[in-house]
Design a protein around this motif. Structure first.
Motif, PDB file in Angstrom:
ATOM      1  N   GLU A   3     -17.503  18.722   9.162  1.00 21.05           N
ATOM      2  CA  GLU A   3     -16.504  18.836   8.141  1.00 21.05           C
ATOM      3  C   GLU A   3     -15.162  18.458   8.883  1.00 21.05           C
ATOM      4  OE1 GLU A   3     -18.636  21.513   4.987  1.00 21.05           O
ATOM      5  OE2 GLU A   3     -17.030  22.472   6.158  1.00 21.05           O
ATOM      6  N   GLU A   4     -15.013  19.317  10.111  1.00 19.44           N
ATOM      7  CA  GLU A   4     -13.905  19.326  11.009  1.00 19.44           C
ATOM      8  C   GLU A   4     -13.627  17.752  11.362  1.00 19.44           C
ATOM      9  OE1 GLU A   4     -11.474  21.621  11.342  1.00 19.44           O
ATOM     10  OE2 GLU A   4     -12.465  22.725  10.027  1.00 19.44           O
ATOM     11  N   GLU A   5     -14.681  17.086  12.030  1.00 18.25           N
ATOM     12  CA  GLU A   5     -14.681  15.792  12.399  1.00 18.25           C
ATOM     13  C   GLU A   5     -13.994  14.850  11.451  1.00 18.25           C
ATOM     14  OE1 GLU A   5     -14.537  14.840  15.783  1.00 18.25           O
ATOM     15  OE2 GLU A   5     -14.824  16.887  16.400  1.00 18.25           O
ATOM     16  N   MET A   6     -14.770  15.049  10.418  1.00 13.91           N
ATOM     17  CA  MET A   6     -14.397  14.005   9.176  1.00 13.91           C
ATOM     18  C   MET A   6     -12.966  14.328   8.737  1.00 13.91           C
ATOM     19  SD  MET A   6     -17.770  13.939   6.635  1.00 13.91           S
ATOM     20  CE  MET A   6     -17.961  15.816   6.444  1.00 13.91           C
ATOM     21  N   MET A   7     -12.496  15.575   8.761  1.00 11.74           N
ATOM     22  CA  MET A   7     -11.185  15.867   8.230  1.00 11.74           C
ATOM     23  C   MET A   7     -10.025  15.107   9.276  1.00 11.74           C
ATOM     24  SD  MET A   7     -11.024  19.333   6.507  1.00 11.74           S
ATOM     25  CE  MET A   7     -11.881  20.351   7.818  1.00 11.74           C
ATOM     26  N   LYS A   8     -10.446  14.816  10.408  1.00  9.93           N
ATOM     27  CA  LYS A   8      -9.588  14.403  11.551  1.00  9.93           C
ATOM     28  C   LYS A   8      -9.447  12.986  11.594  1.00  9.93           C
ATOM     29  CE  LYS A   8     -10.646  17.959  15.305  1.00  9.93           C
ATOM     30  NZ  LYS A   8     -11.396  17.950  16.543  1.00  9.93           N
ATOM     31  N   LYS A   9     -10.563  12.305  10.833  1.00  8.72           N
ATOM     32  CA  LYS A   9     -10.757  10.766  10.905  1.00  8.72           C
ATOM     33  C   LYS A   9     -10.591  10.227   9.612  1.00  8.72           C
ATOM     34  CE  LYS A   9     -14.438  11.136  13.487  1.00  8.72           C
ATOM     35  NZ  LYS A   9     -15.588  10.893  14.285  1.00  8.72           N
ATOM     36  N   TYR A  10     -10.716  10.907   8.491  1.00  7.70           N
ATOM     37  CA  TYR A  10     -10.801  10.245   7.240  1.00  7.70           C
ATOM     38  C   TYR A  10     -10.212  11.308   6.034  1.00  7.70           C
ATOM     39  CZ  TYR A  10     -14.775   7.947   9.680  1.00  7.70           C
ATOM     40  OH  TYR A  10     -15.666   7.413  10.612  1.00  7.70           O
ATOM     41  N   LEU A  58       0.683  -1.322  -0.166  1.00  8.63           N
ATOM     42  CA  LEU A  58       0.037  -0.104  -0.054  1.00  8.63           C
ATOM     43  C   LEU A  58       0.855   1.231   0.009  1.00  8.63           C
ATOM     44  CD1 LEU A  58      -2.571  -1.195   2.822  1.00  8.63           C
ATOM     45  CD2 LEU A  58      -2.879  -1.240   0.154  1.00  8.63           C
ATOM     46  N   THR A  59       0.472   2.360  -0.649  1.00  7.59           N
ATOM     47  CA  THR A  59       0.803   3.475  -0.744  1.00  7.59           C
ATOM     48  C   THR A  59       0.330   4.846  -0.557  1.00  7.59           C
ATOM     49  OG1 THR A  59       0.837   3.641  -3.033  1.00  7.59           O
ATOM     50  CG2 THR A  59       2.610   2.495  -2.136  1.00  7.59           C
ATOM     51  N   GLY A  60       0.782   5.923  -0.330  1.00  7.57           N
ATOM     52  CA  GLY A  60      -0.008   7.388   0.136  1.00  7.57           C
ATOM     53  C   GLY A  60       0.371   7.566   1.224  1.00  7.57           C
ATOM     54  N   LYS A  61      -0.305   8.915   1.517  1.00  4.20           N
ATOM     55  CA  LYS A  61      -0.101   9.619   2.850  1.00  4.20           C
ATOM     56  C   LYS A  61      -1.281  10.389   3.127  1.00  4.20           C
ATOM     57  CE  LYS A  61       2.852  12.674   5.476  1.00  4.20           C
ATOM     58  NZ  LYS A  61       4.010  13.679   5.335  1.00  4.20           N
ATOM     59  N   SER A  62      -1.760  10.243   4.282  1.00  5.19           N
ATOM     60  CA  SER A  62      -2.986  11.029   4.779  1.00  5.19           C
ATOM     61  C   SER A  62      -2.588  12.366   5.421  1.00  5.19           C
ATOM     62  CB  SER A  62      -3.723   9.938   5.763  1.00  5.19           C
ATOM     63  OG  SER A  62      -4.898  10.842   6.387  1.00  5.19           O
ATOM     64  N   PRO A  63      -3.330  13.142   4.836  1.00  7.26           N
ATOM     65  CA  PRO A  63      -3.193  14.667   5.580  1.00  7.26           C
ATOM     66  C   PRO A  63      -3.784  14.587   7.165  1.00  7.26           C
ATOM     67  CG  PRO A  63      -5.503  14.563   4.524  1.00  7.26           C
ATOM     68  CD  PRO A  63      -4.755  13.349   4.371  1.00  7.26           C
ATOM     69  N   LEU A  64      -4.322  13.586   7.852  1.00  2.00           N
ATOM     70  CA  LEU A  64      -4.777  13.450   9.097  1.00  2.00           C
ATOM     71  C   LEU A  64      -3.383  13.205  10.058  1.00  2.00           C
ATOM     72  CD1 LEU A  64      -7.760  11.044   8.995  1.00  2.00           C
ATOM     73  CD2 LEU A  64      -7.677  13.558   8.634  1.00  2.00           C
ATOM     74  N   SER A  65      -3.605  13.633  11.233  1.00  2.53           N
ATOM     75  CA  SER A  65      -2.548  13.351  12.242  1.00  2.53           C
ATOM     76  C   SER A  65      -3.368  12.869  13.397  1.00  2.53           C
ATOM     77  CB  SER A  65      -1.779  14.529  12.605  1.00  2.53           C
ATOM     78  OG  SER A  65      -2.315  15.870  12.825  1.00  2.53           O
ATOM     79  N   PHE A  66      -2.615  12.165  14.276  1.00  2.00           N
ATOM     80  CA  PHE A  66      -3.300  11.912  15.744  1.00  2.00           C
ATOM     81  C   PHE A  66      -2.431  12.259  16.855  1.00  2.00           C
ATOM     82  CE2 PHE A  66      -4.009   8.743  12.081  1.00  2.00           C
ATOM     83  CZ  PHE A  66      -5.403   8.595  12.299  1.00  2.00           C
ATOM     84  N   SER A  67      -2.905  12.660  17.722  1.00  2.00           N
ATOM     85  CA  SER A  67      -2.339  13.135  18.925  1.00  2.00           C
ATOM     86  C   SER A  67      -1.349  12.182  19.678  1.00  2.00           C
ATOM     87  CB  SER A  67      -3.285  13.848  19.999  1.00  2.00           C
ATOM     88  OG  SER A  67      -4.129  12.743  20.396  1.00  2.00           O
ATOM     89  N   ASP A  68      -1.586  10.813  19.464  1.00  2.00           N
ATOM     90  CA  ASP A  68      -0.800  10.014  20.311  1.00  2.00           C
ATOM     91  C   ASP A  68       0.247   9.079  19.175  1.00  2.00           C
ATOM     92  OD1 ASP A  68      -2.783   8.706  18.777  1.00  2.00           O
ATOM     93  OD2 ASP A  68      -3.180   7.396  20.483  1.00  2.00           O
ATOM     94  N   VAL A  69       0.556   9.749  18.034  1.00  2.81           N
ATOM     95  CA  VAL A  69       1.389   9.129  17.046  1.00  2.81           C
ATOM     96  C   VAL A  69       1.946  10.401  16.382  1.00  2.81           C
ATOM     97  CG1 VAL A  69       1.564   7.914  14.919  1.00  2.81           C
ATOM     98  CG2 VAL A  69      -0.325   7.480  16.504  1.00  2.81           C
ATOM     99  N   SER A  70       3.328  10.752  17.059  1.00  3.56           N
ATOM    100  CA  SER A  70       4.306  11.670  16.619  1.00  3.56           C
ATOM    101  C   SER A  70       4.755  11.481  15.380  1.00  3.56           C
ATOM    102  CB  SER A  70       5.416  11.942  17.643  1.00  3.56           C
ATOM    103  OG  SER A  70       6.107  10.820  17.658  1.00  3.56           O
ATOM    104  N   SER A  71       5.557  12.154  14.637  1.00  5.12           N
ATOM    105  CA  SER A  71       6.094  12.134  13.436  1.00  5.12           C
ATOM    106  C   SER A  71       7.529  11.138  13.612  1.00  5.12           C
ATOM    107  CB  SER A  71       6.635  13.362  12.619  1.00  5.12           C
ATOM    108  OG  SER A  71       7.710  14.003  13.549  1.00  5.12           O
ATOM    109  N   LYS A  72       7.870  10.936  14.846  1.00  3.41           N
ATOM    110  CA  LYS A  72       8.703   9.870  15.133  1.00  3.41           C
ATOM    111  C   LYS A  72       8.424   8.546  15.504  1.00  3.41           C
ATOM    112  CE  LYS A  72      11.761  14.036  16.516  1.00  3.41           C
ATOM    113  NZ  LYS A  72      12.921  14.341  17.696  1.00  3.41           N
ATOM    114  N   HIS A  73       7.144   8.436  15.607  1.00  5.59           N
ATOM    115  CA  HIS A  73       6.726   7.245  16.165  1.00  5.59           C
ATOM    116  C   HIS A  73       7.193   6.166  15.035  1.00  5.59           C
ATOM    117  CE1 HIS A  73       4.082   3.760  16.767  1.00  5.59           C
ATOM    118  NE2 HIS A  73       3.844   4.438  17.967  1.00  5.59           N
ATOM    119  N   TRP A  74       7.793   4.912  15.532  1.00  2.00           N
ATOM    120  CA  TRP A  74       8.106   3.954  14.293  1.00  2.00           C
ATOM    121  C   TRP A  74       7.241   3.534  13.115  1.00  2.00           C
ATOM    122  CZ3 TRP A  74       6.206  -0.916  13.335  1.00  2.00           C
ATOM    123  CH2 TRP A  74       5.502  -1.504  14.454  1.00  2.00           C
TER     124      TRP A  74
END
Length: 512
Positions: free
Chosen positions: A421-428, A194-210
């Protein structure tokens, strides 16, 4: 009145369903007695899936030399019960996905007839299922804690050889440990490329998370999402129902790419309101909303001219009159196989008439659940991004659908608000080629943040003469600012989208 009351009783039962997640311990390599071995043997599919050779003579009984062997025991055959394939899956939110994997001979149930929806799935179980699905050749693993007698020995070796799943720094694999959401994300991305990148970010997954990159890829592909609090919970264990859903989504996505076929989407001119028809090359049809009560004739005329004789799925995004009204005539005229509803109750006569017709015609009725994938057509993926909530504003309970066919995607937003819309952008992943603009272009919808996330090439404004000021001039300017071409049913009449070898095309006017 009796039929309406019984219908609301069913309605309440549907809304009361929920999900609980628990963990379980499972020792699959060192069975203490025959009962444990038999239970696990059957959970893996019995003699038809006995890759670990627990059943030496093919009689459906495993490890007969172990203490406690019961020669009179009759093995569970996997027959469908009255409520589903397994005793604990009938009506469960993951039932369709579990059934898909079962029919592909990827999973099985336990000797008590259950699937174990809330049991944590182990690393060894996942390795075995992925090996089966990808038809990998068995191989010898190198891990210190996986002996040649382990039931998943060859499967673990297979996924190690293919570099799909690895072990720990101490040289172990921990086959009986539950797999976490982060681990599963990485595994699925590698296994299915699988490929691609989501615009979403999660509060408990930092950019340094493995596993950050793998989580982003999984979310981008619509395989997994986050939680309402903005977290992903990467360290949480995955249960058997959740795993079935993740894998089923990948299988459906792959099947859609292979299947081909084309679709058409009609944005029907119903004046001030919404009505959208989706048709597939397999002859399946989905109608989303029907405009006002007076628009029913127009919707019926459009369906008739398009050669529609039945509606496989009728969706009412929410019970406002300019979305629900025309569906009354549609229900009276066409055979409808199923209704998908927001679950938001309204007090109008139109809404009562709508429920009465569904009840009288005994049409299957389902309340849309946020995040669910809708079973509709093998060539199309449809996911619910928003549905009913506790707000008194009916618009906030609009069913929002993302429709994907090969490389073409359409976002149908109903009258969803900026808060939705704000909620959808956070999750999807809301990115789409074509956007049905929310709430007829009202200022309460289509925030600049949403439009930048969707990046639509084309946008549809569905409206007629009205006193609400639709479409709002600021919304129109926002659409222009993201370089979206604007179509409107007010000026263009009904609008047709058709997919083809080179993507899709759009037209208005004569489309019959």
């Amino acid at each position: 009145m009796k039929s309406i009351i019984s219908f609301f009783t069913v309605f309440a039962l549907i809304l009361s369903s929920g999900l609980s997640i628990t963990a379980t311990d499972m020792d699959c390599s060192d069975f203490a007695n025959w009962k444990e071995a038999q239970s696990f043997f059957e959970s893996e599919g019995g003699p038809e899936s006995d890759s670990h050779r627990l059943d030496s003579n093919g009689d459906g009984l495993a490890c007969e030399s172990l203490p406690g062997f019961d020669s009179s025991y009759e093995p569970y055959k996997g027959d469908k019960g009255e409520t589903g394939i397994f005793t604990d899956t009938g009506g469960h939110w993951a039932e369709a996905d579990i059934e898909l994997l079962y029919n592909l001979s990827l999973i099985g149930g336990y000797n008590d007839g259950s699937y174990g929806v809330n049991k944590s799935i182990t690393r060894a179980e996942v390795a075995t299922i992925i090996t089966r699905h990808l038809d990998l050749s068995g191989s010898k693993p190198t891990f210190s804690d996986v002996s040649s007698k382990h039931w998943a020995y060859l499967s673990i070796g297979a996924i190690e050889k293919e570099e799909i799943m690895g072990g720990y720094k101490d040289g172990s694999f921990k086959p009986n440990a539950p797999i976490t959401r982060a681990e599963l994300s990485a595994l699925l991305v590698r296994a299915y490329e699988l490929t691609g990148k989501s615009p979403l970010s999660f509060s408990d997954v930092s950019s340094k998370h493995w596993a950050n990159q793998s989580i982003q890829v999984l979310v981008n592909n619509g395989i997994a999402g986050g939680y309402p609090d903005g977290t992903f919970k990467p360290s949480s264990n995955v249960n058997r129902a959740e795993f079935a859903t993740f894998l089923a989504r990948i299988i459906k996505k792959d099947n859609t790419k292979i299947a081909g076929g084309e679709i058409t989407v009609s944005f029907i001119d119903v004046g001030q309101g919404d009505s959208i028809l989706l048709e597939t090359s397999n002859g399946n049809t989905m109608l989303v909303d029907g405009g006002n009560r007076y628009a029913g004739d127009e919707v019926i005329a459009h369906l008739t001219k398009r050669g529609v004789s039945k509606i496989d799925l009728l969706v009412n995004t929410h019970p406002d009159a300019d979305h629900l009204g025309g569906l009354i005539d549609v229900l009276e005229t066409f055979s409808v196989e199923k209704v998908l509803d927001s679950g938001k109750v309204h007090t109008t006569q139109t809404y009562t008439d709508y429920l009465t017709l569904i009840d009288q015609k005994d049409i299957p009725f389902e309340v849309a659940q946020e995040g669910q994938f809708i079973e509709f057509d093998e060539n199309v993926i449809i996911q619910v991004l928003n549905s009913t909530n506790d707000s008194s504003d009916l618009n906030e309970s609009s069913v929002v659908l993302k429709v994907i066919h090969e490389d073409v995607s359409v976002l149908l937003t109903g009258d969803a608000t900026m808060e939705n819309e704000e909620e959808m952008m956070k999750k999807y992943n809301v990115d789409a080629d074509v956007l049905k603009v929310g709430h007829h272009g009202s200022s309460t919808s289509s925030s600049l943040n949403l439009l930048r996330a969707v990046t639509p090439d084309n946008s549809i404004l569905s409206y007629g003469d009205n006193s609400y000021g639709h479409p709002d001039s600021e919304v129109v300017q926002r659409l222009y600012s993201v370089n979206a071409e604007i179509w409107s049913t007010y000026y263009d009449g009904s609008i047709l989208l058709e997919t083809g070898d080179n993507g899709y095309s759009m037209m208005s006017g004569d489309m019959y």
